[in-house]
Design a protein around this motif. Structure first.
Motif, PDB file in Angstrom:
ATOM      1  N   ILE A  83       8.668  11.113 -17.756  1.00  0.00           N
ATOM      2  CA  ILE A  83       8.392  11.539 -16.103  1.00  0.00           C
ATOM      3  C   ILE A  83       9.750  11.322 -15.465  1.00  0.00           C
ATOM      4  O   ILE A  83      10.367  10.130 -15.890  1.00  0.00           O
ATOM      5  CB  ILE A  83       7.459  10.346 -15.565  1.00  0.00           C
TER       6      ILE A  83
ATOM      7  N   THR B 147      -1.485   0.460 -11.329  1.00  0.00           N
ATOM      8  CA  THR B 147      -2.308   0.183 -12.528  1.00  0.00           C
ATOM      9  C   THR B 147      -1.936   1.104 -13.641  1.00  0.00           C
ATOM     10  O   THR B 147      -1.669   0.751 -14.875  1.00  0.00           O
ATOM     11  CB  THR B 147      -3.726   0.090 -12.131  1.00  0.00           C
ATOM     12  N   LYS B 148      -2.009   2.379 -13.290  1.00  0.00           N
ATOM     13  CA  LYS B 148      -1.711   3.344 -14.451  1.00  0.00           C
ATOM     14  C   LYS B 148      -0.333   3.405 -14.747  1.00  0.00           C
ATOM     15  O   LYS B 148      -0.155   3.379 -16.227  1.00  0.00           O
ATOM     16  CB  LYS B 148      -1.780   4.853 -13.572  1.00  0.00           C
TER      17      LYS B 148
ATOM     18  N   TYR C  54       4.275   6.527 -21.040  1.00  0.00           N
ATOM     19  CA  TYR C  54       5.294   7.126 -20.303  1.00  0.00           C
ATOM     20  C   TYR C  54       6.842   6.588 -20.594  1.00  0.00           C
ATOM     21  O   TYR C  54       6.778   5.291 -20.774  1.00  0.00           O
ATOM     22  CB  TYR C  54       5.048   6.944 -18.867  1.00  0.00           C
TER      23      TYR C  54
ATOM     24  N   GLN D  76      -7.249   3.220  -1.732  1.00  0.00           N
ATOM     25  CA  GLN D  76      -6.266   3.488  -2.767  1.00  0.00           C
ATOM     26  C   GLN D  76      -6.647   2.915  -3.941  1.00  0.00           C
ATOM     27  O   GLN D  76      -6.215   3.315  -5.150  1.00  0.00           O
ATOM     28  CB  GLN D  76      -5.055   2.920  -2.064  1.00  0.00           C
TER      29      GLN D  76
ATOM     30  N   GLU E 137       1.473   3.276  -5.246  1.00  0.00           N
ATOM     31  CA  GLU E 137       0.277   4.373  -5.156  1.00  0.00           C
ATOM     32  C   GLU E 137      -0.226   4.187  -6.614  1.00  0.00           C
ATOM     33  O   GLU E 137      -1.627   4.232  -7.036  1.00  0.00           O
ATOM     34  CB  GLU E 137       0.946   5.665  -4.998  1.00  0.00           C
ATOM     35  N   TYR E 138       0.506   4.328  -7.921  1.00  0.00           N
ATOM     36  CA  TYR E 138       0.077   4.338  -9.280  1.00  0.00           C
ATOM     37  C   TYR E 138       0.361   2.922 -10.089  1.00  0.00           C
ATOM     38  O   TYR E 138       0.279   3.066 -11.225  1.00  0.00           O
ATOM     39  CB  TYR E 138       0.743   5.233  -9.890  1.00  0.00           C
TER      40      TYR E 138
ATOM     41  N   LEU F 155      -9.689   0.692 -19.105  1.00  0.00           N
ATOM     42  CA  LEU F 155      -8.689   0.313 -18.137  1.00  0.00           C
ATOM     43  C   LEU F 155      -8.933   0.814 -16.728  1.00  0.00           C
ATOM     44  O   LEU F 155      -8.300   0.268 -15.930  1.00  0.00           O
ATOM     45  CB  LEU F 155      -7.412   0.643 -18.674  1.00  0.00           C
TER      46      LEU F 155
ATOM     47  N   SER G  22      -7.204   8.305 -10.949  1.00  0.00           N
ATOM     48  CA  SER G  22      -5.847   8.842 -11.372  1.00  0.00           C
ATOM     49  C   SER G  22      -5.686   8.412 -12.908  1.00  0.00           C
ATOM     50  O   SER G  22      -5.276   8.923 -13.904  1.00  0.00           O
ATOM     51  CB  SER G  22      -4.594   8.467 -10.855  1.00  0.00           C
ATOM     52  N   ILE G  23      -6.494   7.310 -13.246  1.00  0.00           N
ATOM     53  CA  ILE G  23      -6.377   6.689 -14.484  1.00  0.00           C
ATOM     54  C   ILE G  23      -7.415   7.689 -15.440  1.00  0.00           C
ATOM     55  O   ILE G  23      -7.364   7.953 -16.679  1.00  0.00           O
ATOM     56  CB  ILE G  23      -6.976   5.395 -14.745  1.00  0.00           C
TER      57      ILE G  23
ATOM     58  N   ALA H 107      -8.055  -0.650 -12.189  1.00  0.00           N
ATOM     59  CA  ALA H 107      -7.471  -0.095 -10.932  1.00  0.00           C
ATOM     60  C   ALA H 107      -8.048  -0.662  -9.779  1.00  0.00           C
ATOM     61  O   ALA H 107      -7.628  -0.749  -8.429  1.00  0.00           O
ATOM     62  CB  ALA H 107      -7.435   1.279 -10.978  1.00  0.00           C
TER      63      ALA H 107
ATOM     64  N   GLU I 222      -0.334   0.064 -17.154  1.00  0.00           N
ATOM     65  CA  GLU I 222      -0.617   0.342 -18.183  1.00  0.00           C
ATOM     66  C   GLU I 222      -0.150   1.170 -19.383  1.00  0.00           C
ATOM     67  O   GLU I 222      -0.343   1.136 -20.520  1.00  0.00           O
ATOM     68  CB  GLU I 222      -2.245   0.824 -18.279  1.00  0.00           C
ATOM     69  N   ARG I 223       0.662   2.203 -18.729  1.00  0.00           N
ATOM     70  CA  ARG I 223       1.160   3.347 -19.786  1.00  0.00           C
ATOM     71  C   ARG I 223       2.712   3.401 -19.725  1.00  0.00           C
ATOM     72  O   ARG I 223       3.202   4.087 -20.942  1.00  0.00           O
ATOM     73  CB  ARG I 223       0.809   4.603 -19.120  1.00  0.00           C
TER      74      ARG I 223
ATOM     75  N   LEU J   3       0.813  -1.199   0.019  1.00  0.00           N
ATOM     76  CA  LEU J   3       0.000  -0.080   0.171  1.00  0.00           C
ATOM     77  C   LEU J   3       0.896   1.189   0.128  1.00  0.00           C
ATOM     78  O   LEU J   3       2.157   1.260   0.557  1.00  0.00           O
ATOM     79  CB  LEU J   3      -0.889  -0.001   1.282  1.00  0.00           C
ATOM     80  N   ALA J   4       0.345   2.361  -0.524  1.00  0.00           N
ATOM     81  CA  ALA J   4       1.202   3.491  -0.603  1.00  0.00           C
ATOM     82  C   ALA J   4       1.151   4.212   0.672  1.00  0.00           C
ATOM     83  O   ALA J   4       0.210   4.075   1.463  1.00  0.00           O
ATOM     84  CB  ALA J   4       0.524   4.442  -1.507  1.00  0.00           C
ATOM     85  N   ALA J   5       2.224   4.631   1.504  1.00  0.00           N
ATOM     86  CA  ALA J   5       2.274   4.984   2.930  1.00  0.00           C
ATOM     87  C   ALA J   5       1.730   6.559   2.864  1.00  0.00           C
ATOM     88  O   ALA J   5       2.417   7.399   3.036  1.00  0.00           O
ATOM     89  CB  ALA J   5       3.639   4.866   3.214  1.00  0.00           C
ATOM     90  N   LYS J   6       0.256   6.552   2.902  1.00  0.00           N
ATOM     91  CA  LYS J   6      -0.289   7.829   3.083  1.00  0.00           C
ATOM     92  C   LYS J   6      -0.470   7.885   4.757  1.00  0.00           C
ATOM     93  O   LYS J   6      -0.396   7.002   5.454  1.00  0.00           O
ATOM     94  CB  LYS J   6      -1.622   7.939   2.261  1.00  0.00           C
TER      95      LYS J   6
END
Lengths: 669, 669
Positions: free
Chosen positions: A340, A363-364, A293, B656, A360-361, B593, B663-664, B597, A367-368, A192-195
Motif C-alpha cells: 500500500i 484494527t485492520k 500489507y 467508526q 480510521e483503519y 478478527l 472494512s475487515i 474492530a 491485524e495485517r 477519531l477519523a475526521a469525517k
C-alpha cells in the motif's frame, strides 16, 4: 500547501501516475478528511513592528522572503507564519529568551518581571509551539522566533556572497514556517477519523496549542531587534551568530538605541478553518498473502514549493511505484504480500493525513500490516544514508544497502559508506551502521509506531556532519526550498535520490516478497537489553531504596531474549521453503505482531497518541525506556510518594508488555 | 472457596485429570495470581442483632444456615457475608428499602430522614454492592439484604414441607453469598495482571465497593425484622412474600412491637487479604493451525460446596476433556486448531482468574483466539437449552443443538425443544431459538467479550419459566447447593448435564476443527440492523433537533451488512476445501478478527473493562447500542449541551467502529 489548489494539482498528479495503464498500480484512489488547519489572512498579513511611545512605527519586519529567483515571487508563496498561533495584537517590551525552553524563561524571570513582554527566541532546543507554551506562565504576551545563523548557516549571514543563491545557506530574510501544535493528527477529532459528521471538540479545548501569539521572522529582522536590546549580556550559550552581544533586554531596547523606549508589536491574523484534505492511496495486490500489507508512505503537502520537503521523498516514491508498477503491468512480477502506498495530506500541520488514516483503519492495519516505510525528506544532503526504526528492521536495511552503490563512489556500497559516518559496536554483530530509534513524531511514521505498533522505519540521505552544523538543511520550510536549490545545492545529479530509491525500494521488495518476513526479533532483544542495562545503572539503587523492584523488568527482558533466540533458531534450522504455508505464516505472524504487545493505551496518560511503551517521546533524555525515564525524573525531582507510585506503576506496565511480547515469540502453545 | 485448602484440592484434581496419560490433554499447568479477596473473620463472626435502648439484645440473626444434611455442618462452610463490604459496627433504626435501587431510596427519603438508619433490602433489581452504594448518599449507615420468598421460592416459605429438603426451594435460613464489588478482575491491579511485584493501588482507592457495611441474612430473620416495622405501608410493588404488610419503618419498629424503640446493629468483621489464586490451564495442540485458539472455560471456585455453581459446569468441562483427551491420547483425532481449557480461580470474587488471564495475555489472545465458550452453571434446571453470545455464534450453536437429543425426549433434539421455550422471528431465518446477548459481566466471558472482543458464548440448561418465577435456582450461593440437591432436584439422572456436555462439546469441535470457522457475519449484521432500527425510532427525532445526524451510523450498519453478505457469498460460492491454505486463512481471519474492530478503550470512560462498543452493560434498558442509549438517557435527563456533545461523540465512536469492522469483512485490498 495542504488543501490549496496546488495540493489538488499534486493529488491529480499522483492519481494519474498511479492509475497509468503502463506503469501504474493495481488501484489508486483518494481518501478525504475534514481537518482543522490554520492559515494567515492573505488580505491582512501578519505584522511585526517596532513602535515608539508616540505610536510611530520605527521598523517593520519583512512580510515575505526576498526573491532571488522567480520562485519566491510566486503569488502562492504563503507568508511566513506560525500555524495554530492564536490571532492577537500584543505589544510590549522585547526580551531575548534564547531557545524558549522552560529553563530559559526561568533564568530570565530571576532578574526581571516578564509580564507584558514580548520574547524573541531562536529555533532549536524546544518544539515550535513549546516556545509560546513555556512563555505564557510568566506573563509574556507574544513570542517571536527566528533561525540563528549559528544554528543553520555555520555562522554565515551575507546574501552578497555567502547565502543562497551562492550556497545552500539560508538568506537573511528566510523564515522557517511550521505547525506550532504539539499533538499529531487532526486537532478537533482526537482518536477519531475526521469525517464530515465526526464529533469535534470545541476549538478552545484543543490541547497543546500556543496560548499566546507567536510569529517567525527572518534573521535579518532578528538581528535588527536583538542587537538593539538593553539589559545585561545573556550567558555564553545563549549567544548566537550575530556580530553583537545578545542582551536579555531591560526589558526593551538599550537607551542608546533608536528603538529606546519602543515596544515590539505583533499583529497576528491567523484563523482556523476546517478544510478537505486528501490522502492518495495506491495498491499492488499481493499474490499469495493479499491480507498482509507493507505500507510505504510520504506526505504530499509542503509549506512553499517543497522541492526537498516532501518532494524529494515523493519523487523517490514515484520512481519506486513506476518501476514496480511497470513490472506488475507487464505481468513480470507481483509481490507475495500487498503493498500500500500512501501520499499523505496535511503532514505539515501535524502529520494529519497519516494519522487520520491510522485512526480510521486502526484494527485492520494492526491485524495485517507487516511494516511501514517512511521516506519523507529523502535527501537532506548526499553524503550518507541515515535510517531509524524499530530494531527488528535494522537487518533488512543492512541487506538492502549492501546491494546499492553509494552515489559518486562506484565500488562502495551504500552500506560501506554509511558505516563510516554512523556506526556502533553491537554485542552480537560487531561494528555495524547505527540505526536510530523512532521515539518522536517527526514525520508520518508517528501514527504507525506510536499508535499502531507497526514495525516502522524512516530512511534518507543526509549530511557529512564534519562539514556542517546546520540543524537541518537551511532552506527547510522556506521559500527557497525549490527545484533550483535542490538540484544545485542539495543533490546535484539527483544521485542521492537514486540511492535512496534503490535502498528503500530494495527494503520494500524484501518485506513484501520474502517467504519469511525479514524482521529480526533478536535485534529487538539486543536493544531491550541495552535499555535495561542503562535503566539498571541509572535507577536501580534509588528504586531499591523505595522498595520498587526491577526484577520483573529484568525477567521480562530475559524472557524476550530467550524467546527471540529460540524463534531465530526455529527459522534458521527449518527448511521453510518446503514447509506448509500455515507453518510459515505462523512464524511470520509472530514476527509481525510482536510489536502490538508493546501497546498500552494507559501507558502515557499525558502523551496524546503514544501507546508504544518502548519508543515514546521522552523529556528525560536518557537512552532507556521512555516512560520509566520520565516517571523516574519526575519522582526524583518532586520526591512525592505518589510520583514514586507512578514509577512502580509504569515499571509494571513495561514489564508486563515485554512479557506479553515474549509470549508471542515463544512457542505458540 | 477461592484460595482455601478445598480450592487447592480442586486444582490438584483438575491437574490430575488433565495430565492423565490415557484421557488427559497434551499439557496442563497452573497459573498463579496474587489477588485481593475479602473474608469474614472465622474467630469473630459477623452479627446482626436487634438491640433495645437499654442495650439488651432482643434478637440475633442466624450465623450459619440450618443443617438438613451433613453438608451444612461441614466446618468449611463459610458464614454468609458480603465480600468487599467494609468492616464496621453501625447501629440505627431499621427501614425497608425494597431492592435498594436509587429510586427506592429516593422514594423513602421523600417522607423521612434516612440519616443514621439501617436499610433492609431484598435481592434483585440492583447489583449486590449497588444496594449499599445507592444507600450511602442518604446517610444510611448499614444495609441488610435477603432473598424474598416471592422472588426465589414462588412464595413458599416453610421448611416443614415446602422448602429443601422437600423441594428445590430455599429454606428459611438460606443466605445468598456473593461479591459486592462492581468491577471485574483483581481490584488492586486494574488493567494489569496481578503478579507478585505488580503495582497495586491503595485499598482505599478501589472504585465500586460498598462504602458502608452490608450483610446478607436469611428470609426467616428478614421476616422477623420486616413484619415488625412501623410507619406507612410500602407500595404494592415493594411487597414481598411474607404474610404481613411491608411497612417503610418509622424509621424503626412499630410501637406495638416487642422491638419498639430498638435499633438494628450490624457487627461486620470482614477484612481484605492478598492471596494466591490459581487458574488451571490445559491444552490440546492444533494439528494444522496451532496458533489459532478456541478457549473453553469455567471457574472452579464456589461459595460453599457449589455442586451447581460452578461444578455442574466443571463436570461438563471434565467430561469434554475426558472424551477429547482420550481421542487425542489414542491417536484417533487432533483438532485443526488448538483448544485451551481454563479452570478459572476466584470467579466468585469478581471474575478474577479469567480477567487476570486476559490482562496477562491480552495481545496474544486477541491475535489468535477464534472463540470463547463459557459453561459456568451448566444446569439451572433441566427444561431447555439457553444460550447467549455474539450473533456470529448463533449458527454454530444451532447446528450443534440439532445433533443432540433433548434430555427425556428421545425423538426431539435439543434445538427442537429449545425453540419451544425461547424463540424469535429473524428477518433472514424465520422462527429460530432466541440467543441472548452478553452485555453484562455475569460470568467469566466478561473479559473475553468486553476487554478482548473475542466471539464468545455462554451455554446452559435452564427452567421452564411457566413453572417457576425464581430469579435463579433457589440454592444459589447457599450451603444447600450440594450434590444431594443437584442430583435430587436440579437434574435427576444428570441428563441436563449430558445434554449441555454434548451441545457445548459439539460447538467446541466445530469451532476447533472446521476448515472454515463457523462464525456467521451476516447474523451479526442482522443484530446491528435491529439495534439501528431501535435507535432510529427511539432517538432520531430528538437528535435531529440537536443537529446530530444518525446518517453515519446508518451508513456504517449498511456497509457492514453489504460486506457481510459479500463475504458470505465468497464462502458459499468457493470450493474452499480445494483452495490454498492461505486463502482459507484469510477468510477465517476476517471472521475471527472482525469483532476486534468494535473495541475502543475510550468508548466507556466510566465503565471499567468495557471496550466493546456493541455489547456493553447499559443502564438505559433499551435493546440498542448500549453507549448510545446511556448517553442519550443522560442528555435527555440533564438537558446539558455537554451531555448532547457526548451523545454525538459516542455516535462517532460507534459509527467508526462499525465502519472499521465492515472494512475487515470487505475484500482485503
Amino acid at each position: 500547501m495542504a488543501t490549496t489548489a496546488g495540493d489538488e494539482h499534486t493529488v491529480q498528479l499522483m492519481l494519474k501516475r498511479w492509475q497509468d495503464p503502463d506503469s501504474g498500480l493495481d488501484q489508486a484512489w483518494r481518501e478525504e478528511y475534514m481537518v482543522y488547519l490554520s492559515f494567515p489572512d492573505p488580505n491582512k498579513p501578519n505584522k511585526v513592528s517596532v513602535v515608539n511611545p508616540s505610536g510611530s512605527v520605527l521598523h517593520t519586519a519583512r512580510e515575505k522572503e526576498k526573491p532571488y529567483t522567480s520562485d519566491q515571487e510566486d503569488p502562492e508563496v504563503v507568508q511566513p507564519y506560525a500555524a495554530y498561533s492564536p490571532a492577537g495584537e500584543p505589544k510590549g517590551k522585547l526580551v531575548y529568551a534564547n531557545q524558549g525552553k522552560p529553563s530559559d524563561y526561568h533564568h530570565l524571570n530571576q532578574t526581571m518581571d516578564l509580564r507584558g513582554t514580548i520574547a524573541i527566541t531562536r529555533y532549536g532546543g524546544a518544539g515550535r509551539g513549546a516556545k509560546a507554551i513555556n512563555a505564557a506562565p510568566y506573563g509574556i504576551i507574544g513570542v517571536l522566533v527566528y533561525t540563528d545563523p549559528l544554528d543553520i548557516n555555520d555562522g554565515l549571514m551575507s546574501d552578497v556572497n555567502e547565502t543562497y543563491p551562492h550556497s545552500w545557506y539560508l538568506p537573511p530574510s528566510g523564515v522557517e514556517r511550521g505547525s506550532f501544535g504539539s499533538q499529531f493528527g487532526d486537532k478537533l477529532t482526537p482518536y477519531l477519523a475526521a469525517k464530515g459528521d465526526t464529533y469535534r471538540i470545541p476549538e478552545e479545548s484543543i490541547p497543546g496549542l500556543p496560548p499566546i501569539p507567536i510569529q517567525p521572522i527572518g534573521f535579518k529582522d532578528a538581528y535588527t531587534l536583538i542587537c538593539e536590546l538593553g539589559g545585561d549580556a545573556a550567558p555564553q550559550d545563549w549567544q548566537g551568530g550575530f556580530n553583537c552581544t545578545y542582551n536579555f533586554g531591560a526589558p526593551g531596547f538599550k537607551p542608546t538605541s533608536v528603538f529606546n523606549d519602543s515596544d515590539v508589536k505583533l499583529d497576528i491574523f491567523n484563523h482556523g478553518k476546517i478544510v478537505n484534505s486528501s490522502n492518495v492511496m495506491g495498491v499492488i495486490r499481493g499474490s499469495v498473502e493479499p491480507d498482509r500489507y507493507v505500507i510505504y508512505g510520504n506526505h504530499r503537502d509542503s509549506w512553499v514549493h517543497g522541492a526537498i520537503d516532501p518532494s524529494s521523498g515523493t519523487s523517490v516514491m514515484l520512481e519506486i511505484t513506476r518501476v514496480l508498477g511497470g513490472m506488475v503491468k507487464r505481468g513480470k512480477w507481483r509481490p507475495r504480500r500487498s503493498i500500500i502506498f500512501g501520499s499523505w495530506g496535511a503532514e505539515e500541520f501535524g502529520l494529519i493525513g497519516s494519522t487520520e488514516y491510522a485512526e480510521e483503519y486502526l484494527t485492520k492495519l494492526s491485524e495485517r500490516t507487516a511494516a511501514y516505510i517512511n521516506v519523507d525528506i529523502a535527501v537532506f544532503a548526499n553524503a550518507t544514508l541515515r535510517a531509524s526504526g524499530m530494531p527488528s528492521v535494522q537487518n533488512v536495511i543492512f541487506k538492502a544497502s549492501k546491494q546499492v552503490s553509494a552515489p559518486g563512489l562506484d565500488s562502495t556500497s551504500v552500506y560501506e559508506n554509511w558505516i563510516r559516518y554512523f556506526n556502533r559496536t553491537s554485542p552480537t554483530h560487531g561494528l555495524i551502521p547505527s540505526v536510530g530509534y523512532l521515539t518522536g513524531a517527526g514525520s508520518d511514521y508517528a501514527a504507525f509506531v506510536h499508535y499502531l505498533g507497526i514495525a516502522s522505519m524512516d530512511i534518507s540521505y543526509t549530511y557529512d556532519r564534519s562539514k556542517t552544523n546546520a540543524r537541518i538543511y537551511p532552506a527547510y520550510h522556506t521559500a527557497y526550498d525549490t527545484f533550483h536549490y535542490a538540484s544545485k545545492f542539495i543533490d546535484p545529479g539527483f544521485v542521492g535520490h537514486q540511492a535512496v530509491a534503490r535502498t528503500a525500494g530494495n527494503v520494500l521488495i524484501r518485506l513484501a516478497d520474502s517467504l519469511v518476513l525479514p524482521l529480526n526479533c533478536s535485534d529487538y532483544a539486543e536493544s531491550l537489553e541495552e535499555y535495561l542495562n542503562t535503566a539498571v545503572s541509572l535507577y536501580q539503587e534509588q528504586l531499591q531504596a523505595k522498595n520498587i523492584s526491577m526484577e520483573p523488568l529484568k525477567r521480562a527482558v530475559s524472557s524476550f531474549g530467550k524467546a527471540a533466540e529460540h524463534l531465530d533458531q526455529v527459522i534458521h534450522s527449518s527448511d521453510l521453503a518446503n514447509e506448509t504455508p500455515l507453518k510459515v505464516r505462523k512464524i511470520n505472524d509472530q514476527l509481525m505482531l510482536v510489536d502490538r504487545a508493546f501497546l498500552n493505551p494507559l501507558a502515557f496518560p499525558d502523551k496524546y497518541g503514544y501507546r508504544h511503551v518502548i519508543w515514546a517521546a521522552s523529556s528525560a533524555g536518557k537512552p532507556t525506556f521512555p516512560g520509566l525515564a520520565d516517571a523516574f525524573a519526575k519522582a526524583e525531582s518532586s520526591g512525592l510518594s505518589g510520583d514514586w507510585d507512578k514509577v512502580h506503576y509504569h515499571l509494571s506496565v513495561l514489564s508486563q508488555a515485554i512479557d506479553a511480547a515474549a509470549s508471542i515469540l515463544a512457542d505458540v502453545i
